[in-house]
Scaffold this motif. Structure first.
Motif, PDB file in Angstrom:
ATOM      1  N   PHE A 286       1.144  -1.756   9.007  1.00 11.50           N
ATOM      2  CA  PHE A 286       0.183  -0.897   8.285  1.00 11.50           C
ATOM      3  C   PHE A 286      -1.059  -1.439   7.544  1.00 11.50           C
ATOM      4  O   PHE A 286      -2.005  -0.743   7.412  1.00 11.50           O
ATOM      5  CB  PHE A 286       1.042  -0.413   7.075  1.00 11.50           C
TER       6      PHE A 286
ATOM      7  N   GLY B 238       0.906  -1.192  -0.149  1.00 13.21           N
ATOM      8  CA  GLY B 238       0.102  -0.097   0.092  1.00 13.21           C
ATOM      9  C   GLY B 238       0.811   1.239   0.000  1.00 13.21           C
ATOM     10  O   GLY B 238       2.190   1.154  -0.113  1.00 13.21           O
ATOM     11  N   TYR B 239       0.050   2.420   0.194  1.00  8.19           N
ATOM     12  CA  TYR B 239       0.958   3.667   0.137  1.00  8.19           C
ATOM     13  C   TYR B 239       1.996   3.826   0.924  1.00  8.19           C
ATOM     14  O   TYR B 239       3.291   3.916   0.751  1.00  8.19           O
ATOM     15  CB  TYR B 239      -0.308   4.762   0.268  1.00  8.19           C
ATOM     16  N   VAL B 240       1.740   4.086   2.405  1.00  8.71           N
ATOM     17  CA  VAL B 240       2.645   4.304   3.411  1.00  8.71           C
ATOM     18  C   VAL B 240       3.407   3.021   3.440  1.00  8.71           C
ATOM     19  O   VAL B 240       4.808   3.455   3.877  1.00  8.71           O
ATOM     20  CB  VAL B 240       1.808   4.766   4.671  1.00  8.71           C
TER      21      VAL B 240
ATOM     22  N   ASP C  11      -3.111 -13.109   4.420  1.00  9.89           N
ATOM     23  CA  ASP C  11      -3.761 -12.092   5.383  1.00  9.89           C
ATOM     24  C   ASP C  11      -3.026 -11.798   6.740  1.00  9.89           C
ATOM     25  O   ASP C  11      -2.397 -12.924   7.379  1.00  9.89           O
ATOM     26  CB  ASP C  11      -4.956 -12.561   5.394  1.00  9.89           C
ATOM     27  N   ILE C  12      -3.005 -10.764   7.420  1.00 13.28           N
ATOM     28  CA  ILE C  12      -2.493 -10.744   8.820  1.00 13.28           C
ATOM     29  C   ILE C  12      -3.303 -11.683   9.743  1.00 13.28           C
ATOM     30  O   ILE C  12      -2.599 -12.109  10.728  1.00 13.28           O
ATOM     31  CB  ILE C  12      -2.725  -9.359   9.138  1.00 13.28           C
TER      32      ILE C  12
ATOM     33  N   SER D  99      -5.769  -6.303  -0.908  1.00 15.51           N
ATOM     34  CA  SER D  99      -7.162  -5.883  -0.959  1.00 15.51           C
ATOM     35  C   SER D  99      -7.299  -4.503  -1.343  1.00 15.51           C
ATOM     36  O   SER D  99      -8.250  -3.937  -2.364  1.00 15.51           O
ATOM     37  CB  SER D  99      -7.712  -6.046   0.382  1.00 15.51           C
ATOM     38  N   THR D 100      -6.312  -3.611  -1.156  1.00 17.70           N
ATOM     39  CA  THR D 100      -6.381  -2.292  -1.724  1.00 17.70           C
ATOM     40  C   THR D 100      -4.870  -2.000  -2.245  1.00 17.70           C
ATOM     41  O   THR D 100      -4.557  -0.867  -2.663  1.00 17.70           O
ATOM     42  CB  THR D 100      -6.608  -1.218  -0.426  1.00 17.70           C
ATOM     43  N   GLY D 101      -4.029  -2.670  -1.861  1.00 17.06           N
ATOM     44  CA  GLY D 101      -2.557  -2.502  -2.300  1.00 17.06           C
ATOM     45  C   GLY D 101      -2.290  -3.067  -3.779  1.00 17.06           C
ATOM     46  O   GLY D 101      -2.938  -3.720  -4.405  1.00 17.06           O
TER      47      GLY D 101
ATOM     48  N   TYR E 179      -0.704   9.344  12.514  1.00 15.70           N
ATOM     49  CA  TYR E 179      -0.617  10.371  11.237  1.00 15.70           C
ATOM     50  C   TYR E 179      -1.602  11.347  11.312  1.00 15.70           C
ATOM     51  O   TYR E 179      -2.873  11.036  11.427  1.00 15.70           O
ATOM     52  CB  TYR E 179      -0.478   9.611   9.997  1.00 15.70           C
TER      53      TYR E 179
ATOM     54  N   TYR F  21     -13.882   3.894  11.694  1.00 14.27           N
ATOM     55  CA  TYR F  21     -12.426   3.697  11.554  1.00 14.27           C
ATOM     56  C   TYR F  21     -11.553   4.016  12.571  1.00 14.27           C
ATOM     57  O   TYR F  21     -10.633   3.334  13.115  1.00 14.27           O
ATOM     58  CB  TYR F  21     -12.251   4.659  10.220  1.00 14.27           C
TER      59      TYR F  21
ATOM     60  N   ASN G 185     -11.161  -6.503  10.177  1.00 10.51           N
ATOM     61  CA  ASN G 185     -10.065  -6.500   9.686  1.00 10.51           C
ATOM     62  C   ASN G 185      -8.949  -5.682  10.414  1.00 10.51           C
ATOM     63  O   ASN G 185      -7.765  -6.270  10.819  1.00 10.51           O
ATOM     64  CB  ASN G 185     -10.124  -5.625   8.267  1.00 10.51           C
TER      65      ASN G 185
ATOM     66  N   ASP H 108       0.903  -8.948   2.702  1.00  8.94           N
ATOM     67  CA  ASP H 108      -0.162  -8.165   2.025  1.00  8.94           C
ATOM     68  C   ASP H 108      -1.076  -8.954   1.225  1.00  8.94           C
ATOM     69  O   ASP H 108      -0.743  -9.884   0.552  1.00  8.94           O
ATOM     70  CB  ASP H 108       0.608  -7.062   1.029  1.00  8.94           C
ATOM     71  N   ASN H 109      -2.375  -8.785   1.426  1.00  9.00           N
ATOM     72  CA  ASN H 109      -3.377  -9.625   0.814  1.00  9.00           C
ATOM     73  C   ASN H 109      -3.764  -8.651  -0.507  1.00  9.00           C
ATOM     74  O   ASN H 109      -4.706  -9.314  -1.079  1.00  9.00           O
ATOM     75  CB  ASN H 109      -4.663  -9.740   1.708  1.00  9.00           C
TER      76      ASN H 109
ATOM     77  N   HIS I 141      -4.995   5.048  -4.359  1.00  6.45           N
ATOM     78  CA  HIS I 141      -6.310   4.173  -3.717  1.00  6.45           C
ATOM     79  C   HIS I 141      -7.266   4.487  -4.835  1.00  6.45           C
ATOM     80  O   HIS I 141      -7.651   5.149  -5.614  1.00  6.45           O
ATOM     81  CB  HIS I 141      -6.762   5.261  -2.502  1.00  6.45           C
TER      82      HIS I 141
ATOM     83  N   LYS J  93      -8.912   1.882  15.270  1.00  6.95           N
ATOM     84  CA  LYS J  93      -7.617   2.309  15.309  1.00  6.95           C
ATOM     85  C   LYS J  93      -7.205   2.342  16.980  1.00  6.95           C
ATOM     86  O   LYS J  93      -6.196   2.017  17.429  1.00  6.95           O
ATOM     87  CB  LYS J  93      -7.169   3.228  14.755  1.00  6.95           C
TER      88      LYS J  93
HETATM   89  N1  NAD Z   1      -3.031   7.591   4.047  1.00  8.94           N
HETATM   90  C1  NAD Z   1      -3.206   8.312   5.295  1.00  8.94           C
HETATM   91  O1  NAD Z   1      -3.266   9.561   5.110  1.00  8.94           O
HETATM   92  C2  NAD Z   1      -3.260   7.853   6.527  1.00  8.94           C
HETATM   93  C3  NAD Z   1      -3.648   8.487   7.785  1.00  8.94           C
HETATM   94  C4  NAD Z   1      -3.577   7.911   8.978  1.00  8.94           C
HETATM   95  C5  NAD Z   1      -3.522   6.504   9.321  1.00  8.94           C
HETATM   96  N2  NAD Z   1      -3.069   5.863   8.111  1.00  8.94           N
HETATM   97  C6  NAD Z   1      -2.843   4.357   8.514  1.00  8.94           C
HETATM   98  O2  NAD Z   1      -1.696   3.849   7.818  1.00  8.94           O
HETATM   99  C7  NAD Z   1      -1.721   2.681   7.008  1.00  8.94           C
HETATM  100  C8  NAD Z   1      -1.561   2.506   5.647  1.00  8.94           C
HETATM  101  O3  NAD Z   1      -2.434   3.401   5.024  1.00  8.94           O
HETATM  102  P1  NAD Z   1      -2.414   3.663   3.452  1.00  8.94           P
HETATM  103  O4  NAD Z   1      -2.801   4.969   2.982  1.00  8.94           O
HETATM  104  O5  NAD Z   1      -0.962   3.125   3.153  1.00  8.94           O
HETATM  105  O6  NAD Z   1      -3.443   2.731   3.102  1.00  8.94           O
HETATM  106  P2  NAD Z   1      -3.401   1.448   1.782  1.00  8.94           P
HETATM  107  O7  NAD Z   1      -4.835   0.993   1.729  1.00  8.94           O
HETATM  108  O8  NAD Z   1      -2.764   2.086   0.522  1.00  8.94           O
HETATM  109  O9  NAD Z   1      -2.508   0.356   2.216  1.00  8.94           O
HETATM  110  C9  NAD Z   1      -2.929  -0.532   3.192  1.00  8.94           C
HETATM  111  C10 NAD Z   1      -2.452  -1.886   2.743  1.00  8.94           C
HETATM  112  O10 NAD Z   1      -2.690  -2.990   3.542  1.00  8.94           O
HETATM  113  C11 NAD Z   1      -3.209  -4.324   2.705  1.00  8.94           C
HETATM  114  N3  NAD Z   1      -4.194  -5.001   3.791  1.00  8.94           N
HETATM  115  C12 NAD Z   1      -5.575  -4.615   4.277  1.00  8.94           C
HETATM  116  N4  NAD Z   1      -5.995  -5.467   4.917  1.00  8.94           N
HETATM  117  C13 NAD Z   1      -4.944  -6.549   5.112  1.00  8.94           C
HETATM  118  C14 NAD Z   1      -5.018  -7.722   5.730  1.00  8.94           C
HETATM  119  N5  NAD Z   1      -5.917  -8.121   6.282  1.00  8.94           N
HETATM  120  N6  NAD Z   1      -4.073  -8.560   5.484  1.00  8.94           N
HETATM  121  C15 NAD Z   1      -2.921  -8.212   4.882  1.00  8.94           C
HETATM  122  N7  NAD Z   1      -2.997  -6.950   4.169  1.00  8.94           N
HETATM  123  C16 NAD Z   1      -4.058  -6.221   4.035  1.00  8.94           C
HETATM  124  C17 NAD Z   1      -3.740  -3.489   1.537  1.00  8.94           C
HETATM  125  O11 NAD Z   1      -3.990  -4.571   0.798  1.00  8.94           O
HETATM  126  C18 NAD Z   1      -3.072  -2.405   1.506  1.00  8.94           C
HETATM  127  O12 NAD Z   1      -1.799  -2.916   0.602  1.00  8.94           O
HETATM  128  C19 NAD Z   1      -3.467   2.353   7.509  1.00  8.94           C
HETATM  129  O13 NAD Z   1      -3.401   1.466   8.630  1.00  8.94           O
HETATM  130  C20 NAD Z   1      -3.918   3.451   7.769  1.00  8.94           C
HETATM  131  O14 NAD Z   1      -5.056   3.457   8.584  1.00  8.94           O
HETATM  132  C21 NAD Z   1      -3.135   6.187   6.927  1.00  8.94           C
END
Ligand code: NAD
Ligand code: GDU
Length: 320
Positions: free
Chosen positions: A69, A10-12, A51-52, A34-36, A164, A137, A88, A31-32, A178, A141
């Protein structure tokens, strides 16, 4: 050192995984997808598609720590489908903590969020502020933060939660992708690219200087550096919680105007109703991260943050 990065497609997570590799660490991404995206996993990292909730299958004592993450993180969706978020985010993190305990992996850095605070009573927001999330959400958290605190006290976990604020920008070929996109900066840049007609400004009647919401935009590479510092600052039996933001706020209109200057495109805007649950102002007090982690964000200029996101948006469009 060897680290498991959940959500590293995923992103971060992908940006932090890239930073870990550049610092000479060994990285496995779990990573599963699902959004990555598989393509988001940095070259040089091992990849496990899984999956985690099944983390026990892959975690073993050779790991020095976990950066967690993986989560569902869309506020609107969490209101419509809260069960998905409790399952999740909370059940998933509980399974991960259990797998870590079994394998004797005793260091954790967790992605928490400003959404744990809800509508703030004071800004900038310190970690001591009341935590009253206004959506599932944020509630899930916060529940995981509590879970980690008990795990640290009962079983000696060394843990850091990083809350964050608004993550933005990109790091080389790793950036925000996303689908559907809901975050302001990538949406504004889609308008600049001609992929959307206009950006909707959600409310212009907030008690702020120009009437639009104010947020604290933090560059994803500065955020990544905090994770590496957190790994060294983590102490057994302690759960440290740190806000991550720059401590300065920009309004929705300031972001749009900055994007016009950076991209050279007009970026039409339309005023739309307020989005439910949006606080007027969210700005971090990040004194704890500076003091306890020695963190010092250096990419605080909004135009620079938007410019990096713009470069990434163009890169992704070329790839598609
Ligand atoms: N982007 C932001 O502005 C922001 C702000 C505050 C907190 N966060 C937190 O930072 C983290 C990363 O955010 P992001 O923007 O990169 O999101 P993202 O959706 O891009 O990344 C999340 C990743 O987790 C994977 N994933 C989800 N559920 C899973 C599971 N059960 N098993 C394995 N993999 C799984 C997804 O496939 C994805 O690759 C998240 O926990 C989010 O809540 C993000
Ligand atoms: O098309 C859009 C999209 C957003 N906005 C506005 O832009 C600001 C920023 O919105 P984002 O959706 O980019 O980010 P949020 O502030 O809603 O969310 C961020 O902060 C939250 C904490 O409250 C969570 O941590 C979440 O994960 C994180 O992305 C908000 O005022 C929002 O109303 C618009 O005006 N138009």
């Amino acid at each position: 050192m060897k680290y498991l990065v959940t959500g590293g497609a995923g992103y971060v997570g992908s940006v932090v995984a890239q930073h870990l590799l550049e610092a000479g660490h060994e990285v496995t991404v779990l990573d599963n997808l699902s959004t990555g995206f598989r393509a988001g996993v940095p070259a040089g990292a091992a990849f496990v598609e899984g999956d985690i909730r099944d983390a026990a299958k892959w975690l073993d004592p050779s790991y020095d720590g976990v950066l967690h993450f993986a989560a569902s993180s869309q506020v609107g969706e969490s209101v419509a489908k809260p069960e998905k978020y409790w399952e999740n985010n909370v059940a998933g993190s509980l399974a991960l903590l259990g797998a870590m305990r079994e394998a004797g992996v005793r260091t954790l850095v967790f992605s928490s969020t400003a959404a744990t605070y809800g509508e703030p009573e004071q800004v900038p927001i310190p970690e001591t502020a009341p935590t009253r999330p206004t959506n599932p959400y944020g509630a899930t958290k916060l529940a995981v933060d509590h879970m980690i605190t008990s795990e640290a006290h009962a079983h000696g976990l060394a843990a850091v939660s990083l809350r964050y604020f608004n993550v933005a920008g990109a790091y080389g070929t790793h950036g925000e992708r996303h689908d559907p996109e809901s975050h302001l900066i990538p949406l504004v840049l889609q308008v600049a690219q001609g992929r959307r007609e206009a950006i909707s400004v959600f409310g212009e009647d907030y008690p702020t200087p120009d009437g639009t919401c104010v947020r604290d935009y933090i560059h994803v590479a500065d955020l990544a550096e905090a994770h590496l510092l957190a790994l060294t600052a983590a102490e057994p039996g302690r759960h440290l919680i740190c806000n991550l933001g720059n401590g300065s706020g920009f309004s929705v209109r300031e972001v749009i105007e900055t994007a016009r200057k950076v991209t050279g495109h007009p970026i039409p805007e339309v005023v739309a109703p307020r989005r439910g649950g949006d606080p007027a102002v969210l700005v971090a007090s990040a004194g704890t991260a500076r003091e306890k982690l020695g963190w010092n964000p250096s990419r605080t200029d909004l135009a620079g943050i938007v410019a990096d996101a713009w470069e990434f948006a163009q890169h992704i469009t070329r790839e598609q």
